[in-house]
Design a protein around this motif. Structure first.
Motif, PDB file in Angstrom:
ATOM      1  N   TRP A  35      14.393 -36.604  -1.215  1.00  0.00           N
ATOM      2  CA  TRP A  35      14.743 -35.282  -0.724  1.00  0.00           C
ATOM      3  C   TRP A  35      15.965 -35.306   0.183  1.00  0.00           C
ATOM      4  O   TRP A  35      16.384 -36.363   0.636  1.00  0.00           O
ATOM      5  CB  TRP A  35      13.560 -34.636  -0.021  1.00  0.00           C
ATOM      6  CG  TRP A  35      13.051 -35.368   1.197  1.00  0.00           C
ATOM      7  CD1 TRP A  35      12.290 -36.499   1.212  1.00  0.00           C
ATOM      8  CD2 TRP A  35      13.266 -35.007   2.553  1.00  0.00           C
ATOM      9  NE1 TRP A  35      12.013 -36.866   2.496  1.00  0.00           N
ATOM     10  CE2 TRP A  35      12.605 -35.964   3.351  1.00  0.00           C
ATOM     11  CE3 TRP A  35      13.951 -33.981   3.182  1.00  0.00           C
ATOM     12  CZ2 TRP A  35      12.604 -35.916   4.745  1.00  0.00           C
ATOM     13  CZ3 TRP A  35      13.942 -33.932   4.570  1.00  0.00           C
ATOM     14  CH2 TRP A  35      13.266 -34.898   5.328  1.00  0.00           C
ATOM     15  N   ALA A  36      16.513 -34.112   0.425  1.00  0.00           N
ATOM     16  CA  ALA A  36      17.688 -33.940   1.294  1.00  0.00           C
ATOM     17  C   ALA A  36      17.836 -32.455   1.614  1.00  0.00           C
ATOM     18  O   ALA A  36      17.127 -31.613   1.063  1.00  0.00           O
ATOM     19  CB  ALA A  36      18.950 -34.429   0.585  1.00  0.00           C
ATOM     20  N   SER A  43      23.191 -33.641   6.074  1.00  0.00           N
ATOM     21  CA  SER A  43      23.331 -34.517   4.914  1.00  0.00           C
ATOM     22  C   SER A  43      22.680 -33.910   3.678  1.00  0.00           C
ATOM     23  O   SER A  43      21.513 -33.546   3.700  1.00  0.00           O
ATOM     24  CB  SER A  43      22.692 -35.876   5.181  1.00  0.00           C
ATOM     25  OG  SER A  43      22.769 -36.682   4.027  1.00  0.00           O
ATOM     26  N   ALA A  44      23.467 -33.834   2.609  1.00  0.00           N
ATOM     27  CA  ALA A  44      22.950 -33.374   1.324  1.00  0.00           C
ATOM     28  C   ALA A  44      22.805 -34.559   0.366  1.00  0.00           C
ATOM     29  O   ALA A  44      22.755 -34.393  -0.837  1.00  0.00           O
ATOM     30  CB  ALA A  44      23.866 -32.312   0.741  1.00  0.00           C
ATOM     31  N   VAL A  45      22.727 -35.775   0.917  1.00  0.00           N
ATOM     32  CA  VAL A  45      22.565 -36.987   0.118  1.00  0.00           C
ATOM     33  C   VAL A  45      21.069 -37.287  -0.007  1.00  0.00           C
ATOM     34  O   VAL A  45      20.380 -37.453   1.001  1.00  0.00           O
ATOM     35  CB  VAL A  45      23.298 -38.184   0.768  1.00  0.00           C
ATOM     36  CG1 VAL A  45      23.054 -39.453  -0.016  1.00  0.00           C
ATOM     37  CG2 VAL A  45      24.784 -37.894   0.897  1.00  0.00           C
ATOM     38  N   ASP A  46      20.581 -37.364  -1.254  1.00  0.00           N
ATOM     39  CA  ASP A  46      19.159 -37.630  -1.473  1.00  0.00           C
ATOM     40  C   ASP A  46      18.745 -38.949  -0.832  1.00  0.00           C
ATOM     41  O   ASP A  46      19.462 -39.939  -0.909  1.00  0.00           O
ATOM     42  CB  ASP A  46      18.842 -37.684  -2.972  1.00  0.00           C
ATOM     43  CG  ASP A  46      18.928 -36.323  -3.620  1.00  0.00           C
ATOM     44  OD1 ASP A  46      18.770 -35.317  -2.918  1.00  0.00           O
ATOM     45  OD2 ASP A  46      19.149 -36.273  -4.839  1.00  0.00           O
ATOM     46  N   ASN A  97      23.803 -29.256   6.892  1.00  0.00           N
ATOM     47  CA  ASN A  97      23.728 -28.309   7.992  1.00  0.00           C
ATOM     48  C   ASN A  97      23.419 -29.079   9.266  1.00  0.00           C
ATOM     49  O   ASN A  97      22.629 -30.032   9.245  1.00  0.00           O
ATOM     50  CB  ASN A  97      22.635 -27.273   7.702  1.00  0.00           C
ATOM     51  CG  ASN A  97      22.645 -26.125   8.662  1.00  0.00           C
ATOM     52  OD1 ASN A  97      22.288 -26.267   9.822  1.00  0.00           O
ATOM     53  ND2 ASN A  97      23.064 -24.958   8.179  1.00  0.00           N
ATOM     54  N   ALA A  98      24.000 -28.664  10.376  1.00  0.00           N
ATOM     55  CA  ALA A  98      23.806 -29.349  11.650  1.00  0.00           C
ATOM     56  C   ALA A  98      22.394 -29.166  12.209  1.00  0.00           C
ATOM     57  O   ALA A  98      21.991 -29.901  13.111  1.00  0.00           O
ATOM     58  CB  ALA A  98      24.831 -28.857  12.672  1.00  0.00           C
TER      59      ALA A  98
END
Length: 168
Positions: free
Chosen positions: A144-145, A38-41, A150-151
């Motif tokens: 943060w994220a 997850s790239a969601v803050d 990435n898995a």
């Protein structure tokens, strides 16, 4: 309004809200927290502190982070509307592949998301600066994220901390 009970010492300064100016407040991670794929803050569950309106704070944040070099860490802060100030950022550059690689040294506004490199061995990130609130008080919260989903988890380790000290 609730007034916090605190010991008073010679030289202490109180605001109208009863908080003792100059006494540091701390928040720290009691357990490691991971983000996977997850790239969601996200607002951190433990790293947040209250800030008063029309006040100035000295801020120090120290983080220990692990994760794959491909994911990286994106780090910023949620602050009350109108908050000003800058933070000085020191940590691994986004392109690092080892703990002895290039460092990032930069300056950004508190809400600005900053990318840091990660490795499977813990790396250190230190951010410090001045935070100035306007008419709105509220909560300063670490956000943060993963920089790239990435898995493999990026983990903000236990005993990472946020410290603020009101100076006006």
């Amino acid at each position: 309004m609730t007034v916090k009970a605190m010991p008073l010492l010679a030289g202490d300064v109180l605001t109208a809200h009863g908080y003792n100016v100059g006494k540091p407040q701390y928040a720290w991670k009691t357990v490691a927290e991971s983000v996977v794929n997850s790239a969601v803050d996200q607002l951190d569950d433990e790293l947040f502190l209250p800030v008063e309106p029309f006040s100035m704070y000295l801020v120090l944040a120290c983080f220990s982070v692990t994760g794959p070099t491909a994911a990286k860490l994106r780090l910023g802060y949620s602050v009350p509307a109108g908050t000003q100030g800058r933070r000085h950022n020191v940590g691994p550059a986004a392109a690092v592949t080892s703990t002895t690689d290039t460092m990032r040294i930069s300056v950004h506004a508190w809400p600005t998301a900053v990318s840091y490199g990660t490795t499977t061995t813990a790396v250190s990130i230190i951010e410090e600066g001045v935070l100035v609130t306007e008419a709105a008080g509220g909560i300063m919260n670490v956000q943060w994220a993963q920089n790239f989903a990435n898995a493999t988890a990026v983990t903000l380790e236990a005993r990472s901390f946020l410290r603020i000290q009101q100076v006006t």
